[in-house]
Design a protein around this motif. Structure first.
Motif, PDB file in Angstrom:
ATOM      1  N   VAL A   3      61.480  11.282 -52.485  1.00  0.00           N
ATOM      2  CA  VAL A   3      60.523  12.184 -51.705  1.00  0.00           C
ATOM      3  C   VAL A   3      60.943  12.663 -50.514  1.00  0.00           C
ATOM      4  O   VAL A   3      61.229  11.656 -49.739  1.00  0.00           O
ATOM      5  N   VAL A   4      60.969  14.053 -50.300  1.00  0.00           N
ATOM      6  CA  VAL A   4      61.305  14.446 -48.856  1.00  0.00           C
ATOM      7  C   VAL A   4      60.129  15.388 -48.350  1.00  0.00           C
ATOM      8  O   VAL A   4      59.630  16.401 -49.070  1.00  0.00           O
ATOM      9  N   ASP A   5      59.401  14.799 -47.361  1.00  0.00           N
ATOM     10  CA  ASP A   5      58.353  15.688 -46.616  1.00  0.00           C
ATOM     11  C   ASP A   5      58.320  15.275 -45.281  1.00  0.00           C
ATOM     12  O   ASP A   5      58.553  14.225 -45.030  1.00  0.00           O
ATOM     13  N   ARG A  11      54.157  11.976 -47.627  1.00  0.00           N
ATOM     14  CA  ARG A  11      55.073  11.275 -48.275  1.00  0.00           C
ATOM     15  C   ARG A  11      54.333  10.023 -48.886  1.00  0.00           C
ATOM     16  O   ARG A  11      54.530   9.598 -50.081  1.00  0.00           O
ATOM     17  N   SER A  12      53.478   9.311 -48.109  1.00  0.00           N
ATOM     18  CA  SER A  12      52.687   8.116 -48.426  1.00  0.00           C
ATOM     19  C   SER A  12      51.975   8.525 -49.749  1.00  0.00           C
ATOM     20  O   SER A  12      52.047   7.550 -50.679  1.00  0.00           O
ATOM     21  N   MET A  17      51.747   7.808 -55.625  1.00  0.00           N
ATOM     22  CA  MET A  17      51.771   8.526 -57.138  1.00  0.00           C
ATOM     23  C   MET A  17      52.800   8.385 -57.830  1.00  0.00           C
ATOM     24  O   MET A  17      52.708   7.873 -59.395  1.00  0.00           O
ATOM     25  N   VAL A  18      54.126   8.337 -57.289  1.00  0.00           N
ATOM     26  CA  VAL A  18      55.284   7.957 -58.245  1.00  0.00           C
ATOM     27  C   VAL A  18      55.281   6.511 -58.674  1.00  0.00           C
ATOM     28  O   VAL A  18      55.632   6.153 -60.014  1.00  0.00           O
ATOM     29  N   GLU A 106      48.436  14.400 -61.932  1.00  0.00           N
ATOM     30  CA  GLU A 106      48.899  14.351 -63.208  1.00  0.00           C
ATOM     31  C   GLU A 106      49.802  15.604 -63.583  1.00  0.00           C
ATOM     32  O   GLU A 106      50.900  15.309 -64.336  1.00  0.00           O
ATOM     33  N   GLU A 107      49.673  16.713 -62.978  1.00  0.00           N
ATOM     34  CA  GLU A 107      50.730  17.869 -63.108  1.00  0.00           C
ATOM     35  C   GLU A 107      51.869  17.616 -62.328  1.00  0.00           C
ATOM     36  O   GLU A 107      53.057  17.972 -63.021  1.00  0.00           O
ATOM     37  N   ILE A 108      51.794  17.190 -61.095  1.00  0.00           N
ATOM     38  CA  ILE A 108      53.044  16.795 -60.425  1.00  0.00           C
ATOM     39  C   ILE A 108      53.883  15.749 -61.310  1.00  0.00           C
ATOM     40  O   ILE A 108      55.060  15.910 -61.548  1.00  0.00           O
ATOM     41  N   VAL A 109      53.441  14.757 -61.742  1.00  0.00           N
ATOM     42  CA  VAL A 109      53.948  13.590 -62.635  1.00  0.00           C
ATOM     43  C   VAL A 109      54.615  14.292 -63.885  1.00  0.00           C
ATOM     44  O   VAL A 109      55.742  13.933 -64.121  1.00  0.00           O
TER      45      VAL A 109
END
Length: 217
Positions: A3-5, A11-12, A17-18, A106-109
């Protein structure tokens, strides 16, 4: 994946989510492009969730380096802004996907899984504008289009032209009266022969080479 932000809160949220998904493994985080490059050079990273606007080195520049140095790493670009000035450069830099940060978890996953499987993902609101943008750009020379044709069978060439419409495998299969698995196989051959990461890159190539828009089908 990584994760890059530059925003710790974001990021948290992405990390949680991940980590909530049993099939996803977070190997690291980064706050800017420089840290992202150090991470992917040191660890095996299959997918990078990449913010585009960051200090020191932004996500587009980092994506370009990752695509060049780490061909096995896929980048899924995330941004607050659904603007062409961010979407198109990210895709040209080598991103396999582009989503807005306000997309549902759920869309990102699902996008992470899709990109990892070798497919492209673009926010629906961006897809049509991407095609319109590259279609309006100056096409390539006839030689560039001929070079693409020379590397494909007639069926594969047809498939590339179908991909340039932005439609899904299922939609293409219905129009050509083929099975979806047959379309998927042909698409895989097209991407492999042209050295493309995914169908999003295929759309860009079809227009920028002049194969679509200038050359007769």
């Amino acid at each position: 994946m990584a994760v890059v932000d530059d925003q710790e809160l974001m990021r948290s949220a992405l990390r949680m989510m991940v980590e909530s998904q049993p099939d996803l493994d977070l190997v690291g985080e980064a706050a800017d492009g420089h840290e992202a490059l150090a991470l992917v050079r040191a660890r095996r990273v299959d997918v990078v969730l990449m913010d585009l606007r960051m200090p020191r080195m932004g996500g587009i520049e980092a994506t370009e380096v990752i695509a060049r140095e780490q061909p096995g790493t896929r980048v899924l670009a995330l941004t607050t802004f659904d603007l062409d000035e961010y979407a198109f450069p990210a895709i040209r830099a080598g991103a396999s996907g582009f989503l807005l940060k306000d997309a549902r978890a759920e869309e990102i996953v699902e996008a992470i899984r899709t990109v990892h499987a070798g497919h492209g993902v673009v926010a629906p609101s961006t897809t049509r504008r991407l095609i319109e943008h590259v279609a309006a750009s100056p096409g390539g020379t006839g030689a560039e289009a001929d070079a693409v044709r020379a590397r494909l069978t007639p069926r594969e060439l047809d498939m590339l032209l179908e991909l340039a419409t932005g439609e899904s495998n299922a939609e293409i299969a219905r129009r050509l009266h083929l099975s979806e698995n047959t379309v998927k196989t042909h698409v895989g051959h097209v991407l492999a022969k042209l050295g493309l990461r995914d169908r999003v890159q295929a759309v860009v190539l079809a227009y920028e080479s002049g194969l679509v828009g200038r050359s007769p089908r």
